[in-house]
Design a protein around this motif. Structure first.
Motif, PDB file in Angstrom:
ATOM      1  N   ARG A 116       0.833  -1.210   0.000  1.00 14.88           N
ATOM      2  CA  ARG A 116       0.000   0.000   0.000  1.00 14.88           C
ATOM      3  C   ARG A 116       0.864   1.255   0.000  1.00 14.88           C
ATOM      4  O   ARG A 116       0.571   2.231  -0.695  1.00 14.88           O
ATOM      5  N   LEU A 117       1.943   1.227   0.771  1.00 12.39           N
ATOM      6  CA  LEU A 117       2.845   2.385   0.822  1.00 12.39           C
ATOM      7  C   LEU A 117       3.529   2.619  -0.523  1.00 12.39           C
ATOM      8  O   LEU A 117       3.704   3.763  -0.958  1.00 12.39           O
ATOM      9  N   LEU A 118       3.899   1.530  -1.201  1.00  6.22           N
ATOM     10  CA  LEU A 118       4.549   1.658  -2.506  1.00  6.22           C
ATOM     11  C   LEU A 118       3.586   2.208  -3.552  1.00  6.22           C
ATOM     12  O   LEU A 118       3.965   3.018  -4.400  1.00  6.22           O
ATOM     13  N   GLY A 145       1.654   6.813  -6.725  1.00  6.68           N
ATOM     14  CA  GLY A 145       0.581   7.761  -7.009  1.00  6.68           C
ATOM     15  C   GLY A 145       1.004   9.207  -6.799  1.00  6.68           C
ATOM     16  O   GLY A 145       0.531  10.115  -7.496  1.00  6.68           O
ATOM     17  N   LEU A 146       1.915   9.424  -5.859  1.00  5.26           N
ATOM     18  CA  LEU A 146       2.415  10.778  -5.587  1.00  5.26           C
ATOM     19  C   LEU A 146       3.564  11.173  -6.518  1.00  5.26           C
ATOM     20  O   LEU A 146       4.065  12.304  -6.452  1.00  5.26           O
ATOM     21  N   GLY A 170       8.090   0.542 -11.789  1.00  2.00           N
ATOM     22  CA  GLY A 170       8.968  -0.613 -11.580  1.00  2.00           C
ATOM     23  C   GLY A 170       9.189  -0.930 -10.123  1.00  2.00           C
ATOM     24  O   GLY A 170       9.403  -2.095  -9.775  1.00  2.00           O
ATOM     25  N   GLU A 171       9.138   0.072  -9.244  1.00  4.05           N
ATOM     26  CA  GLU A 171       9.360  -0.154  -7.815  1.00  4.05           C
ATOM     27  C   GLU A 171       8.189  -0.876  -7.163  1.00  4.05           C
ATOM     28  O   GLU A 171       8.383  -1.632  -6.217  1.00  4.05           O
ATOM     29  N   ILE A 172       6.977  -0.659  -7.648  1.00  2.00           N
ATOM     30  CA  ILE A 172       5.835  -1.314  -7.010  1.00  2.00           C
ATOM     31  C   ILE A 172       5.605  -2.701  -7.602  1.00  2.00           C
ATOM     32  O   ILE A 172       4.803  -3.472  -7.087  1.00  2.00           O
TER      33      ILE A 172
END
Length: 348
Positions: free
Chosen positions: A330-332, A337-338, A344-346
């Motif tokens: 969820r944090l990723l 989104g921000l 690629g990180e999520i």
């Protein structure tokens, strides 16, 4: 004029430090040797070398670290401290033999560059939560995550933060000591001298500590003495290899810790990951030579504490419960989104 082995080794170390590499790999293949740097989690080729030259470089570093140069059939480990201009680096060496050759990895630990707690996290609110754990006079704080995710950096930053806030006796037990710090007492595990995690922890608890840092909970005995220390008025910080925060509870249970003791001692569990942050100067892919930023990667912290921690412990008992907290996925997604990270990180 041909470079000497000493000059070439200095060049490799200096370039690795300039590129902010965390590890240097010396690998000998069928036809050639290779030097690779691990930078921001990726293993990148630095240069190819003649096989004989690569062997000589490996032997050179083994000699400097007082390792057995003639032994190439079994893994070895060693440490070495070097100074590059104003920077002091501790190198942790690890050799590993394969079918016909020997490889070497140098892990780089800077000794005089500290990362303050406020500069670790992508989300500032996580730092406030982490910092709040330091108000506890006793209890157990566990940090989890994959190798190389920054757990040790977070632990050291927490210890330095609490040392600034109050006068207290902080003692660490590590294997190896990754960052020298005169603010607290650091004990190195030394099996030859009779100091292992069991004897070391017993001695530490007799040395009137306020805060104890155990490098890693590795076995049932380490887990039990960490629980015992936190029950008897000490704040204990340690690390554990699990994939997420909830997994730490089940891992402690596997190591013979009762849910009652877990509930009595745990003040928080933190699972972290390092993510590449989009560079405002270079674009999405930050240049290896970008000097405009302190770090190309920041931590994302999944933190389980308070009401949600109690509910998860109840769930481990088999009860039906409800809870909600910000997990790493969820944090990723929030970071994506921000616009802080790429997709690629999520996906990782």
């Amino acid at each position: 004029m041909e470079e000497t082995i000493e000059q070439m080794s200095d060049l490799i170390l200096n370039e690795a430090w300039r590129r902010r590499a965390s590890d240097i790999h010396f690998i000998i293949g069928a036809n050639e040797g290779m030097v690779k740097y691990r930078i921001d989690g990726e293993l990148l080729l630095y240069k190819k070398l003649d096989k004989v030259l690569c062997r000589r470089l490996i032997s050179h570093f083994k000699f400097l670290a007082a390792m057995d140069i003639g032994e190439q059939r079994r893994p070895q480990g060693g440490t070495l401290t070097v100074q590059l201009q104003e920077d002091i680096l501790q190198l942790r060496l690890s050799t590993l033999p394969n079918a016909s050759e020997e490889s070497l990895v140098l892990r780089i630990h800077p000794q005089n560059k500290r990362t303050p707690l406020t500069k670790l996290s992508l989300f500032p609110r996580s730092i406030h939560t982490l910092s709040s754990f330091l108000h506890h006079s006793h209890g157990l704080l566990i940090l989890t995550g994959a190798t190389g995710c920054g757990k040790t950096t977070t632990v050291y930053s927490l210890l330095e933060e609490v040392a600034k806030r109050r006068a207290c006796n902080i003692i660490t037990l590590e294997d190896p000591i990754e960052q020298r710090n005169e603010t607290f007492i650091q004990v190195q595990v030394n099996e030859k001298a009779g100091i292992n995690f069991q004897t070391g922890l017993r001695a530490i608890l007799r040395h009137d500590p306020d805060i104890v840092m155990i490098g890693e909970i590795r076995d049932e005995y380490t887990a039990k003495i960490a629980i015992q220390a936190s029950l008897t008025g000490h704040l204990v910080l340690t690390t554990l290899h699990t994939h997420h925060t909830k997994g730490a509870i089940y891992r402690l249970m596997e190591l013979g810790i009762s849910l009652h003791d877990i509930e009595q001692t745990l003040v928080g569990i933190v699972s972290q990951r390092l993510v590449k942050v989009i560079c405002p100067y270079c674009g999405e892919e930050c240049s290896l030579y970008c000097q405009a930023r302190d770090s190309r990667r920041l931590g994302v912290y999944e933190i389980l504490y308070g009401y949600n921690l109690k509910q998860v412990i109840r769930e481990a008992r088999g009860e039906e419960v409800t809870y909600s907290y910000m997990t790493l996925p969820r944090l990723l997604r929030k970071a994506y989104g921000l616009g802080y990270v790429t997709d690629g990180e999520i996906m990782v």
